[in-house]
Design a protein around this motif. Structure first.
Motif, PDB file in Angstrom:
ATOM      1  N   THR A  80      42.658  37.836  44.530  1.00 15.19           N
ATOM      2  CA  THR A  80      42.130  39.032  45.188  1.00 15.19           C
ATOM      3  C   THR A  80      41.615  38.768  46.594  1.00 15.19           C
ATOM      4  O   THR A  80      40.942  39.602  47.175  1.00 15.19           O
ATOM      5  CB  THR A  80      40.984  39.633  44.348  1.00 15.19           C
ATOM      6  OG1 THR A  80      39.956  38.646  44.215  1.00 15.19           O
ATOM      7  CG2 THR A  80      41.456  40.097  42.988  1.00 15.19           C
ATOM      8  N   LYS A  81      41.951  37.609  47.176  1.00 15.95           N
ATOM      9  CA  LYS A  81      41.408  37.263  48.492  1.00 15.95           C
ATOM     10  C   LYS A  81      41.788  38.291  49.554  1.00 15.95           C
ATOM     11  O   LYS A  81      40.930  38.812  50.252  1.00 15.95           O
ATOM     12  CB  LYS A  81      41.874  35.874  48.922  1.00 15.95           C
ATOM     13  CG  LYS A  81      41.262  35.433  50.240  1.00 15.95           C
ATOM     14  CD  LYS A  81      41.726  34.052  50.640  1.00 15.95           C
ATOM     15  CE  LYS A  81      41.033  33.502  51.851  1.00 15.95           C
ATOM     16  NZ  LYS A  81      40.930  34.310  52.999  1.00 15.95           N
ATOM     17  N   ARG A  82      43.077  38.587  49.700  1.00 18.03           N
ATOM     18  CA  ARG A  82      43.517  39.562  50.708  1.00 18.03           C
ATOM     19  C   ARG A  82      42.996  40.961  50.383  1.00 18.03           C
ATOM     20  O   ARG A  82      42.583  41.690  51.271  1.00 18.03           O
ATOM     21  CB  ARG A  82      45.039  39.595  50.819  1.00 18.03           C
ATOM     22  CG  ARG A  82      45.616  38.455  51.565  1.00 18.03           C
ATOM     23  CD  ARG A  82      45.297  38.538  53.038  1.00 18.03           C
ATOM     24  NE  ARG A  82      45.836  37.365  53.692  1.00 18.03           N
ATOM     25  CZ  ARG A  82      45.316  36.812  54.758  1.00 18.03           C
ATOM     26  NH1 ARG A  82      44.248  37.312  55.303  1.00 18.03           N
ATOM     27  NH2 ARG A  82      45.851  35.751  55.280  1.00 18.03           N
ATOM     28  N   THR A  83      43.027  41.312  49.130  1.00 22.67           N
ATOM     29  CA  THR A  83      42.553  42.633  48.728  1.00 22.67           C
ATOM     30  C   THR A  83      41.088  42.808  49.117  1.00 22.67           C
ATOM     31  O   THR A  83      40.707  43.845  49.672  1.00 22.67           O
ATOM     32  CB  THR A  83      42.742  42.839  47.214  1.00 22.67           C
ATOM     33  OG1 THR A  83      44.133  42.683  46.903  1.00 22.67           O
ATOM     34  CG2 THR A  83      42.265  44.214  46.779  1.00 22.67           C
ATOM     35  N   LYS A  84      40.288  41.798  48.861  1.00 25.87           N
ATOM     36  CA  LYS A  84      38.865  41.864  49.224  1.00 25.87           C
ATOM     37  C   LYS A  84      38.693  41.911  50.736  1.00 25.87           C
ATOM     38  O   LYS A  84      37.842  42.652  51.238  1.00 25.87           O
ATOM     39  CB  LYS A  84      38.103  40.682  48.634  1.00 25.87           C
ATOM     40  CG  LYS A  84      37.908  40.796  47.144  1.00 25.87           C
ATOM     41  CD  LYS A  84      37.153  39.606  46.591  1.00 25.87           C
ATOM     42  CE  LYS A  84      37.002  39.731  45.076  1.00 25.87           C
ATOM     43  NZ  LYS A  84      36.331  38.571  44.510  1.00 25.87           N
ATOM     44  N   GLU A  85      39.490  41.139  51.478  1.00 21.11           N
ATOM     45  CA  GLU A  85      39.426  41.179  52.940  1.00 21.11           C
ATOM     46  C   GLU A  85      39.803  42.562  53.458  1.00 21.11           C
ATOM     47  O   GLU A  85      39.155  43.087  54.367  1.00 21.11           O
ATOM     48  CB  GLU A  85      40.376  40.151  53.561  1.00 21.11           C
ATOM     49  CG  GLU A  85      39.908  38.738  53.496  1.00 21.11           C
ATOM     50  CD  GLU A  85      40.882  37.782  54.154  1.00 21.11           C
ATOM     51  OE1 GLU A  85      40.420  36.721  54.575  1.00 21.11           O
ATOM     52  OE2 GLU A  85      42.083  38.091  54.246  1.00 21.11           O
ATOM     53  N   THR A 108      42.282  50.638  52.897  1.00 23.17           N
ATOM     54  CA  THR A 108      42.401  51.039  51.497  1.00 23.17           C
ATOM     55  C   THR A 108      43.726  50.563  50.919  1.00 23.17           C
ATOM     56  O   THR A 108      44.616  50.105  51.644  1.00 23.17           O
ATOM     57  CB  THR A 108      42.333  52.568  51.361  1.00 23.17           C
ATOM     58  OG1 THR A 108      43.480  53.140  52.000  1.00 23.17           O
ATOM     59  CG2 THR A 108      41.054  53.131  51.967  1.00 23.17           C
ATOM     60  N   GLU A 109      43.875  50.709  49.620  1.00 22.36           N
ATOM     61  CA  GLU A 109      45.138  50.363  48.965  1.00 22.36           C
ATOM     62  C   GLU A 109      46.278  51.202  49.532  1.00 22.36           C
ATOM     63  O   GLU A 109      47.376  50.695  49.756  1.00 22.36           O
ATOM     64  CB  GLU A 109      45.022  50.568  47.453  1.00 22.36           C
ATOM     65  CG  GLU A 109      46.263  50.164  46.697  1.00 22.36           C
ATOM     66  CD  GLU A 109      46.136  50.340  45.195  1.00 22.36           C
ATOM     67  OE1 GLU A 109      47.160  50.208  44.517  1.00 22.36           O
ATOM     68  OE2 GLU A 109      45.025  50.608  44.702  1.00 22.36           O
ATOM     69  N   HIS A 124      52.217  40.087  47.535  1.00 19.04           N
ATOM     70  CA  HIS A 124      52.369  39.163  46.405  1.00 19.04           C
ATOM     71  C   HIS A 124      51.117  39.142  45.530  1.00 19.04           C
ATOM     72  O   HIS A 124      51.219  39.084  44.303  1.00 19.04           O
ATOM     73  CB  HIS A 124      52.701  37.753  46.891  1.00 19.04           C
ATOM     74  CG  HIS A 124      54.100  37.624  47.383  1.00 19.04           C
ATOM     75  ND1 HIS A 124      55.206  37.700  46.568  1.00 19.04           N
ATOM     76  CD2 HIS A 124      54.589  37.441  48.626  1.00 19.04           C
ATOM     77  CE1 HIS A 124      56.293  37.572  47.278  1.00 19.04           C
ATOM     78  NE2 HIS A 124      55.955  37.416  48.545  1.00 19.04           N
ATOM     79  N   GLU A 125      49.968  39.200  46.155  1.00 18.94           N
ATOM     80  CA  GLU A 125      48.712  39.218  45.415  1.00 18.94           C
ATOM     81  C   GLU A 125      48.641  40.426  44.487  1.00 18.94           C
ATOM     82  O   GLU A 125      48.192  40.327  43.351  1.00 18.94           O
ATOM     83  CB  GLU A 125      47.563  39.263  46.424  1.00 18.94           C
ATOM     84  CG  GLU A 125      46.206  39.027  45.861  1.00 18.94           C
ATOM     85  CD  GLU A 125      45.170  38.982  46.967  1.00 18.94           C
ATOM     86  OE1 GLU A 125      44.501  40.013  47.197  1.00 18.94           O
ATOM     87  OE2 GLU A 125      45.035  37.917  47.611  1.00 18.94           O
ATOM     88  N   ASN A 126      49.117  41.565  44.974  1.00 13.51           N
ATOM     89  CA  ASN A 126      49.029  42.794  44.192  1.00 13.51           C
ATOM     90  C   ASN A 126      50.167  42.987  43.206  1.00 13.51           C
ATOM     91  O   ASN A 126      50.017  43.726  42.238  1.00 13.51           O
ATOM     92  CB  ASN A 126      48.927  44.001  45.124  1.00 13.51           C
ATOM     93  CG  ASN A 126      47.549  44.128  45.704  1.00 13.51           C
ATOM     94  OD1 ASN A 126      46.611  44.485  45.019  1.00 13.51           O
ATOM     95  ND2 ASN A 126      47.407  43.777  46.974  1.00 13.51           N
ATOM     96  N   THR A 127      51.307  42.347  43.437  1.00 14.25           N
ATOM     97  CA  THR A 127      52.419  42.511  42.497  1.00 14.25           C
ATOM     98  C   THR A 127      52.439  41.441  41.422  1.00 14.25           C
ATOM     99  O   THR A 127      52.968  41.669  40.339  1.00 14.25           O
ATOM    100  CB  THR A 127      53.779  42.523  43.227  1.00 14.25           C
ATOM    101  OG1 THR A 127      53.914  41.317  43.986  1.00 14.25           O
ATOM    102  CG2 THR A 127      53.905  43.729  44.125  1.00 14.25           C
ATOM    103  N   THR A 128      51.866  40.276  41.719  1.00 14.93           N
ATOM    104  CA  THR A 128      51.855  39.200  40.724  1.00 14.93           C
ATOM    105  C   THR A 128      50.473  38.979  40.130  1.00 14.93           C
ATOM    106  O   THR A 128      50.307  38.111  39.283  1.00 14.93           O
ATOM    107  CB  THR A 128      52.342  37.874  41.345  1.00 14.93           C
ATOM    108  OG1 THR A 128      51.449  37.493  42.391  1.00 14.93           O
ATOM    109  CG2 THR A 128      53.762  37.983  41.864  1.00 14.93           C
TER     110      THR A 128
END
Length: 87
Positions: A56-61, A68-69, A48-52
């Motif tokens: 960036t909390k989860r992405t940074k974690e 990686t992505e 959800h963080e990446n689609t909406t």
């Protein structure tokens, strides 16, 4: 928001680099429950963080943990093949 533990990181990395059919064959009820209740929640938040573009909390974690992505996308795809609702 569930905290990302070392065990969660390992689960996600395994899912990102493994074949879902092999994982499914070796999965017991406790593992299935953990994937549904913990890993599924984390991957859903990441998705959800990446689609909406809602943070960036989860992405940074994930980045801090060395996920990686591409690993994130592969883990989400694997989770879906295992029947875990991500969207």
């Amino acid at each position: 928001m569930a905290e990302l533990t070392l065990e969660d990181i390992e689960f996600i990395k395994i899912m990102a680099t493994s074949d879902a059919t092999i994982l499914q064959a070796g999965m017991n009820e406790a593992t299935r429950r953990r994937l549904d209740e913990q890993i599924g929640v984390i991957l859903r938040e990441y998705y959800h963080e990446n689609t909406t573009f809602s943070g960036t909390k989860r992405t940074k974690e994930f980045q801090k943990a060395g996920i990686t992505e591409d690993h994130g996308k592969a883990a989400i795809a694997c989770a879906r093949r295992l029947g875990i609702d991500i969207s």
